[in-house]
Design a protein around this motif. Structure first.
Motif, PDB file in Angstrom:
ATOM      1  N   UNK A 270       0.826  -1.198   0.000  1.00  0.00           N
ATOM      2  CA  UNK A 270       0.000   0.000   0.000  1.00  0.00           C
ATOM      3  C   UNK A 270       0.864   1.254   0.000  1.00  0.00           C
ATOM      4  N   UNK A 271       1.873   1.272   0.873  1.00  0.00           N
ATOM      5  CA  UNK A 271       2.726   2.446   0.956  1.00  0.00           C
ATOM      6  C   UNK A 271       3.538   2.638  -0.319  1.00  0.00           C
ATOM      7  N   UNK A 272       3.978   1.537  -0.923  1.00  0.00           N
ATOM      8  CA  UNK A 272       4.769   1.652  -2.133  1.00  0.00           C
ATOM      9  C   UNK A 272       3.943   2.224  -3.269  1.00  0.00           C
ATOM     10  N   UNK A 273       2.646   1.902  -3.309  1.00  0.00           N
ATOM     11  CA  UNK A 273       1.787   2.453  -4.344  1.00  0.00           C
ATOM     12  C   UNK A 273       1.700   3.975  -4.256  1.00  0.00           C
ATOM     13  N   UNK A 274       1.936   4.515  -3.047  1.00  0.00           N
ATOM     14  CA  UNK A 274       1.854   5.950  -2.850  1.00  0.00           C
ATOM     15  C   UNK A 274       3.133   6.675  -3.265  1.00  0.00           C
ATOM     16  N   UNK A 275       4.221   5.904  -3.506  1.00  0.00           N
ATOM     17  CA  UNK A 275       5.494   6.527  -3.815  1.00  0.00           C
ATOM     18  C   UNK A 275       5.447   7.241  -5.162  1.00  0.00           C
ATOM     19  N   UNK A 276       6.186   8.320  -5.265  1.00  0.00           N
ATOM     20  CA  UNK A 276       6.279   9.039  -6.523  1.00  0.00           C
ATOM     21  C   UNK A 276       6.935   8.157  -7.567  1.00  0.00           C
ATOM     22  N   UNK A 277       6.410   8.217  -8.792  1.00  0.00           N
ATOM     23  CA  UNK A 277       7.005   7.451  -9.879  1.00  0.00           C
ATOM     24  C   UNK A 277       8.366   8.007 -10.273  1.00  0.00           C
ATOM     25  N   UNK A 278       8.724   9.189  -9.732  1.00  0.00           N
ATOM     26  CA  UNK A 278      10.001   9.810 -10.067  1.00  0.00           C
ATOM     27  C   UNK A 278      11.164   9.194  -9.298  1.00  0.00           C
ATOM     28  N   UNK A 279      10.872   8.358  -8.257  1.00  0.00           N
ATOM     29  CA  UNK A 279      11.950   7.722  -7.509  1.00  0.00           C
ATOM     30  C   UNK A 279      12.728   6.800  -8.439  1.00  0.00           C
ATOM     31  N   UNK A 280      14.010   7.055  -8.563  1.00  0.00           N
ATOM     32  CA  UNK A 280      14.844   6.270  -9.469  1.00  0.00           C
ATOM     33  C   UNK A 280      15.783   5.398  -8.667  1.00  0.00           C
TER      34      UNK A 280
END
Length: 244
Positions: free
Chosen positions: A11-21
């Motif tokens: 659940x928390x990972x789904x909230x992460x920004x897609x910009x995290x590289x």
């Protein structure tokens, strides 16, 4: 929330920004002491490389004692570790997919215990690798001893400094081979205790959460493509954990 926090980290990972590289993955594992440790770590390491490197994430491996690996991941000084069991540590992320299974056995000198079941361990000096948490699978009171190295534990068993050693049966057999006569298997009895699935564990950082999510996305791809089976055949590992 389950004890293994799968739902939480998904659940928390789904909230992460897609910009995290994510460009690399610092993976820790137990220090290899013999052929089977190097062998099994090579299999697990190659599985993780097949998960991440085709999508541009370099996997870097660092060997440390098992308990130190746990602390490194829990304190975000490493991104993940190999050979983890569900429920051992609450502040690491355990994914849905395992990569291996272990047949955990108790080994002891023949005729030293009247074995009917695990009650035979009551009051005995029982050892396992430090950090493995095998006490969860022994429903009786023992004089538990944690040891950093498998080879040292088997030598203690041979010298009657402990009564029982608990570990994966394959690891016991191969470690005994490396001792070159210091441990005569014909004098020992094996008794099955549990079948445990092995997982990578990830840090709770944003990077660890993203790596965990990628792992659960990529593992079924490797399984259905036949790549996982090929890796098990390549390394000659005796049990393929996805046959059932």
């Amino acid at each position: 929330m389950s004890k293994d926090n799968v739902r939480t980290f998904l659940t928390e990972t789904q909230k992460l920004s897609l910009d995290i590289k994510v460009e690399d993955f610092l993976l820790t594992t137990e220090i290899p002491q013999n052929l089977v440790s190097k062998h099994s770590s090579s299999l697990a390491y190659e599985i993780l490389k097949q998960v991440y490197e085709p999508i541009g994430i370099e996997v870097k491996l660092e060997f440390v004692p098992y308990k130190r690996a746990v602390h490194m991941v829990m304190n975000n000084r490493a991104d993940g570790m190999l050979d983890n069991y569900r429920g051992v540590a609450s502040n690491m992320l355990i994914p849905q997919w395992h990569y291996a299974v272990q047949q955990v056995n108790a080994v002891f000198k023949k005729n030293s215990l009247d074995w009917q079941d695990s009650k035979a361990l009551i009051g005995k000096k029982v050892a396992w690798v430090r950090g493995f948490g095998f006490e969860r699978y022994i429903p009786v009171d023992t004089l538990s001893i944690e040891n950093t190295y498998r080879s040292s534990a088997l030598k203690m068993l041979a010298k009657d400094r402990i009564d029982v050693y608990i570990d994966d049966k394959v690891e016991i057999l191969k470690t005994s081979e490396s001792l070159q006569g210091e441990f005569d298997l014909s004098q020992y009895q094996f008794e099955y205790l549990a079948t445990l699935k092995l997982y990578p564990a990830f840090s709770t950082s944003a990077k660890g959460r993203k790596l965990a999510r990628i792992y659960d996305q990529r593992m079924p791809v490797l399984l259905h493509s036949g790549k996982l089976k090929q890796l098990y055949l390549k390394w000659g590992y005796p049990v393929f954990p996805f046959d059932n």
